[in-house]
Write a protein that holds these residues in place. Structure first.
Motif, PDB file in Angstrom:
ATOM      1  N   SER A 132      22.454 -54.651  -8.350  1.00 29.21           N
ATOM      2  CA  SER A 132      21.535 -55.541  -9.073  1.00 29.21           C
ATOM      3  C   SER A 132      20.481 -54.680  -9.752  1.00 29.21           C
ATOM      4  O   SER A 132      20.013 -53.692  -9.184  1.00 29.21           O
ATOM      5  CB  SER A 132      20.855 -56.518  -8.116  1.00 29.21           C
ATOM      6  N   LEU A 133      20.098 -55.064 -10.958  1.00 33.09           N
ATOM      7  CA  LEU A 133      19.074 -54.326 -11.697  1.00 33.09           C
ATOM      8  C   LEU A 133      17.751 -55.095 -11.730  1.00 33.09           C
ATOM      9  O   LEU A 133      16.886 -54.823 -12.554  1.00 33.09           O
ATOM     10  CB  LEU A 133      19.549 -54.041 -13.125  1.00 33.09           C
ATOM     11  N   GLU A 134      17.590 -56.031 -10.808  1.00 29.38           N
ATOM     12  CA  GLU A 134      16.379 -56.849 -10.764  1.00 29.38           C
ATOM     13  C   GLU A 134      15.417 -56.369  -9.682  1.00 29.38           C
ATOM     14  O   GLU A 134      15.839 -55.934  -8.604  1.00 29.38           O
ATOM     15  CB  GLU A 134      16.738 -58.316 -10.492  1.00 29.38           C
ATOM     16  N   ASP A 135      14.116 -56.441  -9.976  1.00 29.63           N
ATOM     17  CA  ASP A 135      13.075 -56.098  -9.003  1.00 29.63           C
ATOM     18  C   ASP A 135      12.707 -57.359  -8.226  1.00 29.63           C
ATOM     19  O   ASP A 135      11.714 -58.028  -8.522  1.00 29.63           O
ATOM     20  CB  ASP A 135      11.845 -55.526  -9.713  1.00 29.63           C
ATOM     21  N   ILE A 136      13.497 -57.696  -7.228  1.00 24.16           N
ATOM     22  CA  ILE A 136      13.347 -59.002  -6.564  1.00 24.16           C
ATOM     23  C   ILE A 136      12.031 -59.140  -5.805  1.00 24.16           C
ATOM     24  O   ILE A 136      11.551 -60.254  -5.590  1.00 24.16           O
ATOM     25  CB  ILE A 136      14.526 -59.295  -5.623  1.00 24.16           C
ATOM     26  N   PHE A 137      11.443 -58.031  -5.364  1.00 24.01           N
ATOM     27  CA  PHE A 137      10.210 -58.111  -4.573  1.00 24.01           C
ATOM     28  C   PHE A 137       8.953 -57.786  -5.391  1.00 24.01           C
ATOM     29  O   PHE A 137       7.914 -57.471  -4.822  1.00 24.01           O
ATOM     30  CB  PHE A 137      10.287 -57.165  -3.373  1.00 24.01           C
ATOM     31  N   ASP A 172      15.991 -49.919 -13.726  1.00 20.11           N
ATOM     32  CA  ASP A 172      16.421 -49.122 -14.879  1.00 20.11           C
ATOM     33  C   ASP A 172      15.885 -49.751 -16.156  1.00 20.11           C
ATOM     34  O   ASP A 172      16.417 -50.747 -16.644  1.00 20.11           O
ATOM     35  CB  ASP A 172      17.953 -49.036 -14.916  1.00 20.11           C
ATOM     36  N   ASP A 173      14.818 -49.151 -16.680  1.00 23.45           N
ATOM     37  CA  ASP A 173      14.193 -49.678 -17.900  1.00 23.45           C
ATOM     38  C   ASP A 173      15.078 -49.490 -19.131  1.00 23.45           C
ATOM     39  O   ASP A 173      14.883 -50.148 -20.149  1.00 23.45           O
ATOM     40  CB  ASP A 173      12.849 -48.993 -18.150  1.00 23.45           C
ATOM     41  N   HIS A 174      16.031 -48.575 -19.061  1.00 20.76           N
ATOM     42  CA  HIS A 174      16.806 -48.207 -20.250  1.00 20.76           C
ATOM     43  C   HIS A 174      18.197 -48.831 -20.285  1.00 20.76           C
ATOM     44  O   HIS A 174      18.936 -48.639 -21.243  1.00 20.76           O
ATOM     45  CB  HIS A 174      16.936 -46.681 -20.323  1.00 20.76           C
ATOM     46  N   PHE A 175      18.550 -49.572 -19.253  1.00 16.41           N
ATOM     47  CA  PHE A 175      19.896 -50.145 -19.222  1.00 16.41           C
ATOM     48  C   PHE A 175      20.027 -51.254 -20.263  1.00 16.41           C
ATOM     49  O   PHE A 175      19.139 -52.088 -20.433  1.00 16.41           O
ATOM     50  CB  PHE A 175      20.206 -50.710 -17.832  1.00 16.41           C
ATOM     51  N   PHE A 224      30.500 -50.981 -21.885  1.00 21.17           N
ATOM     52  CA  PHE A 224      30.731 -49.845 -21.002  1.00 21.17           C
ATOM     53  C   PHE A 224      29.564 -49.544 -20.055  1.00 21.17           C
ATOM     54  O   PHE A 224      29.732 -48.835 -19.068  1.00 21.17           O
ATOM     55  CB  PHE A 224      31.000 -48.574 -21.825  1.00 21.17           C
ATOM     56  N   GLY A 225      28.372 -50.085 -20.357  1.00 18.52           N
ATOM     57  CA  GLY A 225      27.173 -49.725 -19.606  1.00 18.52           C
ATOM     58  C   GLY A 225      27.287 -49.975 -18.115  1.00 18.52           C
ATOM     59  O   GLY A 225      26.974 -49.107 -17.291  1.00 18.52           O
TER      60      GLY A 225
END
Length: 338
Positions: free
Chosen positions: A324-329, A281-284, A290-291
């Motif tokens: 999770s909002l991370e691109d782990i791979f 999610d680029d916009h988070f 509240f997000g």
């Protein structure tokens, strides 16, 4: 102890492949200018929304409203043409990946698979560690159910020496954690790739929805049975054996409703099971109190919608659903050559 990753297009994108829907559709439209009117019309229809792949499959169901039993073959031809073009495009994109540095690639995926939960919030990390601790006296298997048509995932995992993720010593016993099964549930570029809908209800044209000869071409679960490759049943068994399931690089689109229903049911069936969703999610923004709550509420609401008629209350499973909002791979492997 089994952990299963469901892998979507976000994995290929993380390697540097240009496989987003918005990247392929302009390519497809451009190369359909000299095609028949039927195929040109289809390409223009697809171009009206170039957001996500999940939209493309859903749009097929909506697009059936423009056909009847008399010209249903035209729609099948359009989908077949689209699929052939997409497969050719994917193969070209896959050629751009470079796997020369085997050591680096193998080590990267070893570490990321072993520590996949470390990007979660602190209490979730503790919870997942407790699950692993409960199964410390056994080997841990990491399985992969891939929804992509490329072999990029397979090629990356092949770089892990002997498929060994980790070796642990517990009470003078040695346990080995390994890469387990890899199954491409929707086939491969060169092995019956399938696209379509989840069920007959997603075919919006009532006349065609009642045409069994037409329906069998569009419903993915039915296509899997017709192919007799065993992909769906193997994937289903992987899910059933798992204690932790991770969804990576996938939108929870309704055309894969079969799998979301299965995972919700799996999670509901045992209290020591956990679901982890990795969402890009680029916009988070983390600057709002509240997000995160809104994002979790949205996720719970979607899973609840997919659980209708099951009697499952997804809200009661919230403590075992982690985000999770991370691109782990993410590991760019595309060639820099012009």
């Amino acid at each position: 102890m089994e952990v299963t990753f469901l892998i979507g297009n976000g994995f290929d994108i993380g390697l540097g492949m240009r496989t987003q829907y918005s990247q392929f559709i302009p390519h497809y439209i451009k190369n359909r200018k000299d095609k028949t009117t039927v195929l040109k019309d289809f390409s223009e229809q697809l171009g009206k929304n170039i957001d996500k792949w999940a939209y493309f499959e859903k749009q097929i169901g909506e697009y059936t409203l423009e056909f009847s039993k008399n010209n249903k073959r035209d729609l099948i031809d359009q989908i077949e043409d689209f699929e052939e073009a997409f497969v050719a495009y994917l193969l070209e994109e896959e050629k751009k990946l470079e796997f020369n540095d085997s050591g680096k690639i193998g080590k990267f995926f070893q570490e990321k698979i072993l520590k996949f939960y470390e990007t979660l919030h602190p209490e979730s990390i503790i919870t997942i560690k407790e699950v692993f601790n409960a199964y410390k006296d056994s080997g841990h298997n990491y399985n992969f159910i891939c929804f992509n048509y490329t072999q990029a995932l397979d090629k990356c995992l092949e770089k892990i020496p002997n498929k060994k993720i980790n070796t642990r010593k517990v009470s003078n016993m040695i346990y080995t954690d390994t890469v387990g099964g890899i199954i491409h549930v929707h086939g491969l570029c060169n092995q019956f790739p399938l696209m379509g809908l989840n069920d007959v209800e997603q075919i919006k044209n009532p006349e065609l929805a009642n045409d069994s000869a037409f329906v069998k071409y569009l419903i993915k679960p039915s296509l899997n049975k017709l192919y007799r490759m065993g992909n769906a049943s193997t994937a289903s068994n992987m899910i059933n054996r798992s204690r932790i399931i991770c969804i990576y690089g996938m939108s929870l689109g309704e055309t894969d409703l079969l799998w979301w229903k299965k995972i919700i049911s799996w999670l509901n069936d045992a209290k020591d099971r956990h679901l982890i969703i990795f969402e890009h999610d680029d916009h988070f923004s983390r600057s709002s109190q509240f997000g995160w709550i809104r994002k979790m509420d949205s996720l719970i609401d979607k899973l609840q919608l997919y659980s209708k008629n099951t009697g499952i209350k997804v809200e009661l499973l919230r403590d075992r659903i982690h985000l999770s909002l991370e691109d782990i791979f993410e590991l760019p492997l595309t060639s820099t050559r012009p």
